[in-house]
Write an enzyme that holds these catalytic residues in place. Structure first.
Site, mmCIF file in Angstrom:
data_model
loop_
_atom_site.group_PDB
_atom_site.id
_atom_site.type_symbol
_atom_site.label_atom_id
_atom_site.label_comp_id
_atom_site.label_asym_id
_atom_site.label_seq_id
_atom_site.Cartn_x
_atom_site.Cartn_y
_atom_site.Cartn_z
ATOM 1 N N ASP A 46 9.165 21.391 49.603
ATOM 2 C CA ASP A 46 8.143 22.436 49.509
ATOM 3 C C ASP A 46 8.498 23.598 50.430
ATOM 4 O OD1 ASP A 46 5.071 22.977 48.736
ATOM 5 O OD2 ASP A 46 5.415 23.600 50.805
ATOM 6 N N TYR A 51 7.703 31.686 54.340
ATOM 7 C CA TYR A 51 8.276 30.838 55.402
ATOM 8 C C TYR A 51 9.632 31.351 55.869
ATOM 9 C CZ TYR A 51 4.952 27.299 53.585
ATOM 10 O OH TYR A 51 3.855 26.627 53.139
ATOM 11 N N LYS A 76 6.330 29.494 46.717
ATOM 12 C CA LYS A 76 5.038 30.167 46.575
ATOM 13 C C LYS A 76 5.185 31.689 46.637
ATOM 14 C CE LYS A 76 3.321 26.250 49.227
ATOM 15 N NZ LYS A 76 4.450 26.040 50.140
ATOM 16 N N HIS A 109 0.175 31.558 46.744
ATOM 17 C CA HIS A 109 -0.037 30.995 48.071
ATOM 18 C C HIS A 109 -1.499 31.114 48.533
ATOM 19 C CE1 HIS A 109 2.523 30.082 51.888
ATOM 20 N NE2 HIS A 109 1.387 29.430 51.923
#
Length: 313
Positions: A46, A51, A76, A109
């Site tokens: 994931d 990120y 996402k 997200h």
């Protein structure tokens, strides 16, 4: 012998491994961490645009020797790319960084849009995040096109409220395959997860150990979920840790869980959370629900999240 994860079914017919590897935070540590995870047998990774870990995940996957079709990859869409014209471009950028032709699951997200920008966190002169005006329904409709073209084998959402989910179902044509949300024995949200089952929407639990992360408000002084005496006691019965029991609680509920860790021993240990609890265990865990939510960026993101859910401050 690679660990064989429990498999759960999405409404597309695809299988999602119940235990996944979360790659949030600390981008530099992710390539070695994902490398270890794949070696130990994780087959569900994931990540997310925000990120900054997609390139590291991509390298680890490429060097792992594990065939692409054996790995379930989730990423996402970030809030700065909610405008319908930006969605496919954002996915393309993710695919490029991941070094893959498609993702297995593409999630919105957050329901909240930021201003269209190359900046992940577009700020106004006041230093606050500039919010956008794109409706999440329109964003999702652009994601549906990515699903139809095969760039995303499944699409879904993250951090939606019940009212937001209901509106999404009413106004779009592809039922989300998954909803990723904060969920753990201290925030059980049973009514909400039952609602998802009734609509055939898979639930993925992020922060399956709760979260004492300093970026979250609240919860710093209350000890760790994995040390909760009820979880520890159930763990003793099964020869497991409290943390493994927290994961098993999610998997027994029919959810996937995405713990994250950078240390090899923990990465291995978390795989040991893939087992089933009995009814008596599950009943005991019901009693420790504190309706405690750790992650609520409403103020920063200029959006009232989780308005109708448990744990709203």
């Amino acid at each position: 012998m690679a660990h064989q994860s429990t498999m759960l079914k999405l409404n597309t017919g695809a299988q999602i491994p119940a235990i996944g590897f979360g790659t949030w935070q600390d981008a530099d540590a992710q390539e070695p961490a994902v490398t270890i995870a794949l070696k130990e047998g994780y087959r569900h990774i994931d990540t997310a645009r925000i990120y900054g870990t997609e390139p590291a995940v991509g390298k680890a996957i490429k060097n792992s020797g594990v065939p692409r079709d054996e790995i379930f990859i989730t990423t996402k869409l970030w809030n700065n790319s909610h405008h319908p014209d930006d969605v496919e471009k954002a996915l393309d950028a993710s695919l490029k960084d991941l070094g893959v032709e498609y993702v297995d699951l593409y999630l919105m997200h957050w329901p909240s849009p930021f201003a269209r920008s190359d900046q992940m966190m577009p700020k106004g002169d006041d230093g606050k995040i500039k919010v956008g005006d794109t409706d999440y329904v329109d964003t999702y409709k652009a994601m549906e096109k990515c699903f139809k073209s095969g760039k995303a084998k499944a699409i879904g959402v993250s951090n939606f409220s019940k009212a937001e989910m209901e509106r999404l179902l009413k106004e779009t044509s592809v039922v989300p395959a998954a909803h990723q949300m904060e969920l753990h024995p201290w925030l059980q949200q049973t009514d909400f997860t039952q609602w998802h089952k009734s609509k055939d929407i898979h639930v993925t639990q992020y922060s399956p150990f709760g979260n004492q992360n300093e970026i979250y408000s609240g919860g710093q002084n209350m000890g760790k979920l994995m040390d909760d005496p009820v979880l520890v006691e159930i763990g003793k019965k099964h020869g497991k840790t409290g943390a493994q029991v927290a994961l098993a609680w999610g998997i027994t509920s029919g959810h996937s869980v995405i713990p994250k860790s950078k240390t090899e021993s923990r990465i291995k240990q978390n795989l040991g959370g893939d087992f089933k609890l009995d009814e008596e265990d599950m009943e005991k865990i019901k009693g420790i629900d504190k309706k405690l939510r750790f992650n609520d960026p409403s103020e920063r993101f200029g959006w009232n999240f989780y308005a109708d859910l448990d744990g709203k401050k």
